[in-house]
Design a protein around this motif. Structure first.
Motif, short mmCIF file in Angstrom:
data_model
loop_
_atom_site.label_atom_id
_atom_site.label_comp_id
_atom_site.label_asym_id
_atom_site.label_seq_id
_atom_site.Cartn_x
_atom_site.Cartn_y
_atom_site.Cartn_z
N ARG A 149 0.82 -1.20 0.00
CA ARG A 149 0.00 0.00 0.00
C ARG A 149 0.86 1.26 0.00
O ARG A 149 1.97 1.28 0.55
CB ARG A 149 -0.90 0.04 1.23
CG ARG A 149 -1.71 -1.22 1.43
CD ARG A 149 -2.55 -1.15 2.68
NE ARG A 149 -3.49 -0.06 2.61
CZ ARG A 149 -4.59 -0.07 1.89
NH1 ARG A 149 -4.89 -1.12 1.16
NH2 ARG A 149 -5.43 0.95 1.88
N SER A 150 0.33 2.30 -0.61
CA SER A 150 0.94 3.63 -0.54
C SER A 150 -0.02 4.54 0.20
O SER A 150 -1.18 4.16 0.46
CB SER A 150 1.20 4.17 -1.95
OG SER A 150 -0.04 4.36 -2.63
N SER A 151 0.42 5.75 0.51
CA SER A 151 -0.48 6.69 1.18
C SER A 151 -1.65 7.04 0.27
O SER A 151 -2.77 7.30 0.74
CB SER A 151 0.29 7.95 1.58
OG SER A 151 0.86 8.57 0.44
N SER A 152 -1.44 7.04 -1.06
CA SER A 152 -2.52 7.30 -2.01
C SER A 152 -3.57 6.18 -1.96
O SER A 152 -4.77 6.45 -2.02
CB SER A 152 -1.97 7.44 -3.42
OG SER A 152 -3.00 7.58 -4.36
N ASP A 153 -3.11 4.94 -1.84
CA ASP A 153 -4.05 3.82 -1.70
C ASP A 153 -4.87 3.98 -0.43
O ASP A 153 -6.07 3.68 -0.40
CB ASP A 153 -3.29 2.49 -1.64
CG ASP A 153 -2.66 2.13 -2.98
OD1 ASP A 153 -3.24 2.50 -4.02
OD2 ASP A 153 -1.59 1.49 -2.97
N TYR A 154 -4.23 4.44 0.62
CA TYR A 154 -4.89 4.59 1.92
C TYR A 154 -5.99 5.65 1.86
O TYR A 154 -7.05 5.49 2.48
CB TYR A 154 -3.85 4.98 2.98
CG TYR A 154 -4.35 4.89 4.41
CD1 TYR A 154 -4.09 3.77 5.18
CD2 TYR A 154 -5.06 5.94 4.98
CE1 TYR A 154 -4.53 3.69 6.50
CE2 TYR A 154 -5.50 5.87 6.30
CZ TYR A 154 -5.24 4.74 7.05
OH TYR A 154 -5.68 4.66 8.35
N THR A 155 -5.77 6.73 1.11
CA THR A 155 -6.72 7.85 1.11
C THR A 155 -7.72 7.82 -0.04
O THR A 155 -8.86 8.28 0.11
CB THR A 155 -5.97 9.19 1.09
OG1 THR A 155 -5.10 9.22 -0.07
CG2 THR A 155 -5.13 9.37 2.34
N THR A 156 -7.30 7.32 -1.23
CA THR A 156 -8.21 7.34 -2.39
C THR A 156 -8.37 5.98 -3.05
O THR A 156 -9.04 5.87 -4.08
CB THR A 156 -7.73 8.34 -3.46
OG1 THR A 156 -6.44 7.92 -3.95
CG2 THR A 156 -7.61 9.74 -2.87
N GLY A 157 -7.75 4.93 -2.50
CA GLY A 157 -7.87 3.60 -3.09
C GLY A 157 -7.24 3.50 -4.47
O GLY A 157 -7.59 2.60 -5.25
N GLY A 158 -6.35 4.43 -4.79
CA GLY A 158 -5.71 4.41 -6.10
C GLY A 158 -6.65 4.76 -7.24
O GLY A 158 -6.31 4.57 -8.42
N GLY A 159 -7.86 5.27 -6.92
CA GLY A 159 -8.84 5.65 -7.95
C GLY A 159 -9.31 4.48 -8.79
O GLY A 159 -9.52 4.63 -10.00
N ARG A 160 -9.50 3.30 -8.16
CA ARG A 160 -9.86 2.12 -8.95
C ARG A 160 -11.06 1.36 -8.40
O ARG A 160 -11.29 0.21 -8.77
CB ARG A 160 -8.65 1.18 -9.00
CG ARG A 160 -8.13 0.75 -7.64
CD ARG A 160 -6.98 -0.25 -7.74
NE ARG A 160 -6.48 -0.60 -6.41
CZ ARG A 160 -5.46 -0.01 -5.81
NH1 ARG A 160 -4.82 0.97 -6.42
NH2 ARG A 160 -5.06 -0.38 -4.61
N LEU A 161 -11.84 1.98 -7.54
CA LEU A 161 -12.96 1.28 -6.92
C LEU A 161 -14.22 1.38 -7.78
O LEU A 161 -14.46 2.39 -8.44
CB LEU A 161 -13.23 1.84 -5.53
CG LEU A 161 -12.09 1.64 -4.52
CD1 LEU A 161 -12.36 2.38 -3.24
CD2 LEU A 161 -11.88 0.16 -4.24
N PRO A 162 -15.08 0.33 -7.79
CA PRO A 162 -16.29 0.34 -8.63
C PRO A 162 -17.36 1.30 -8.10
O PRO A 162 -17.47 1.52 -6.89
CB PRO A 162 -16.78 -1.11 -8.56
CG PRO A 162 -16.21 -1.65 -7.30
CD PRO A 162 -14.89 -0.97 -7.11
N ALA A 163 -18.18 1.82 -9.01
CA ALA A 163 -19.18 2.83 -8.65
C ALA A 163 -20.20 2.30 -7.65
O ALA A 163 -20.61 3.02 -6.73
CB ALA A 163 -19.88 3.33 -9.91
#
Length: 487
Positions: free
Chosen positions: A28-42
């Motif tokens: 995980r990165s800090s970006s994954d922690y805060t925004t999920g890497g921008g890859r989550l389903p609607a």
């Protein structure tokens, strides 16, 4: 507590905490922690938005509100689709374009660092009040069920949520929210079925008794903003929900977890539109409980407060197995909102404070450490606030009052930046005036007790503080900008 109920509840708690923690084992990165890497389903993001709206404030306070009075509080839900439309049209595109994980980055771009600090602190205070109210409401049914003290339950529950929120990040929050949203809808439907089949005379008797007592009323339609009329709650709800969608870190952060702008918009529509029928279920439970106990008054101890009627029903009237399911549903509602608040608060602390004033460009390892430490601190503080809620008359009214005070009119500042050409000095003056208005309206009772003439007291309902504070900031700032331009 029957073994089956206890087993269902404990299995749920272990499973959901374990599922949330499992996300921490991925790279995980800090970006994954805060925004999920921008890859989550609607659909998952939408369910998460819905679950954040619901919380145990809805699951317990809405039925308690309807039981004690009527459906006046449901008018708040009717304002959500309109606020959702504004969010889809204006807010989602704005934040997707800015690409900042902080909801308050935009305010800094418009008015300077002070605006970002002011808004982020208001947000953190609001989240502490919200998490405290939820922890208190979660403790009510468990107090009846297990006989444990309310403070003990608040502490145990708070620590459980902190554990998976602290380690799992936004992905853990959204995926657990999606599961918990499904569970709480099932729990509410199961409860209504039990009431229908448990009242003498069947479902028709529920509607007859509740209707005769005017339990389905949405309140007075008079244009009166001194009491909880239909129009007062509608306007209050519109301003609160515009603030949620427009400037609340919990929602803005979700816009960035979607793969595309269109998916972010779809998730916003799903979360906002789903809440309206589901919240009506909670209010209907309150009206149905009123009819249930009117038909069988011997089943309810005399003088039971409205907020505690539903927990009492769950413990004493539901069949074995259903009680465990409902308790799990209540915890699902509360845990989803608390985990969201913890994660978003940690993101605010990192983005708006640590990176701005302590270490400008921290390593990813340092950022993750700050996020997890901040999550732990906010979770522990929320436990203290939950303990302070113990003994309030109405948790829903207390939460609404606190949210009006702590919001600080930041919606007004956001709208001022979005819709006007106001500059920094004009915005500062408008905010100072708006905060004074909010303080006067919220604390007028205390001020009168300490010598303020009654003629100078706030004539409006306390919930109107956020409305008048927002309007003061926007109109004063807009007026000063217009006057400056003319000059």
């Amino acid at each position: 507590m029957p073994v089956l109920d206890l087993t269902i509840f404990l299995l749920y708690m272990v499973a959901i905490v374990g599922f949330g923690i499992s996300f921490s084992f991925r790279k995980r990165s800090s970006s994954d922690y805060t925004t999920g890497g921008g890859r989550l389903p609607a659909w998952a993001i939408g369910m998460s938005i819905f679950a954040t709206f619901v919380s145990s404030i809805s699951f317990l306070a809405y039925p308690g509100n309807a039981y004690s009075s009527n459906w006046n509080g449901f008018v708040f839900s009717l304002s959500i689709p309109l606020a959702g439309w504004v969010a889809v049209k204006y807010f989602v595109p704005l934040y997707r374009k800015l690409k900042s994980e902080s909801a308050y980055y935009y305010l800094e771009q418009r008015f300077g660092s002070w605006a970002r600090i002011y808004a982020s602190i208001c947000y953190l205070l609001t989240q502490l009040a919200r998490m405290g109210a939820i922890l208190y409401l979660l403790a009510l049914p468990m107090n009846s069920l297990l006989g444990m003290s309310i403070p003990s339950i608040i502490i145990i529950t708070g620590i459980s949520v902190v554990v998976y929120s602290m380690w799992g990040g936004i992905e853990a929050v959204i995926w657990t929210d999606a599961i918990q949203g499904i569970i709480l809808i099932g729990g509410a439907l199961a409860c209504i079925l039990v009431i229908f089949f448990g009242i003498p005379g069947g479902p028709s008797e529920v509607f007859r008794i509740a209707d005769e007592a005017d339990k389905f009323s949405l309140g007075s339609y008079e244009m009166d903003f001194t009491t909880s009329t239909f129009w007062m709650i509608l306007i209050y709800g519109l301003f609160i929900n515009l603030q949620n969608f427009g400037i609340d870190q919990s929602y803005v952060q979700r816009y960035l977890t979607a793969k595309t702008e269109q998916e972010a918009k779809r998730s916003t529509w799903l979360g906002s539109l789903l809440f309206v029928p589901v919240s009506s279920l909670f209010f209907f439970i309150g009206s149905a409980l009123f009819a249930f106990y009117q038909a069988q008054p011997e089943l309810l101890p005399e003088g039971t407060p409205g907020d505690k009627v539903f927990p009492y029903f769950i413990v004493n009237q539901l069949p074995v197995g259903f009680t465990g399911l409902l308790i799990a549903s209540i915890f699902a509602a509360g845990m989803s909102t608390i985990s969201t608040s913890i994660n978003s608060s940690a993101t605010v602390i990192l983005s708006d404070h640590f990176r701005k004033y302590i270490q400008k460009d921290p390593s990813d390892k340092t950022s993750l450490l700050v996020l997890r430490t901040s999550a732990m601190v906010m979770g522990l503080l929320s436990i203290l606030v939950g303990l302070a809620f113990n003994g309030v008359t109405s948790a829903l009214d207390a939460w609404w009052a606190l949210s009006s005070i702590f919001s600080g009119g930041i919606l007004g500042l956001f709208l001022l930046g979005l819709l006007s050409k106001a500059k920094n000095p004009q915005a500062v003056f408008a905010v100072v005036l708006g905060v004074l208005v909010i303080g006067w309206m919220s604390l007028t009772k205390i001020l009168v007790e300490n010598g303020l003439p009654k003629t100078l007291a706030n004539p409006l309902h306390t919930n109107m503080a956020i409305v008048m504070g927002t309007l003061t900031i926007f109109l004063v700032g807009f007026g000063l900008a217009w006057a400056g331009k003319k000059r």
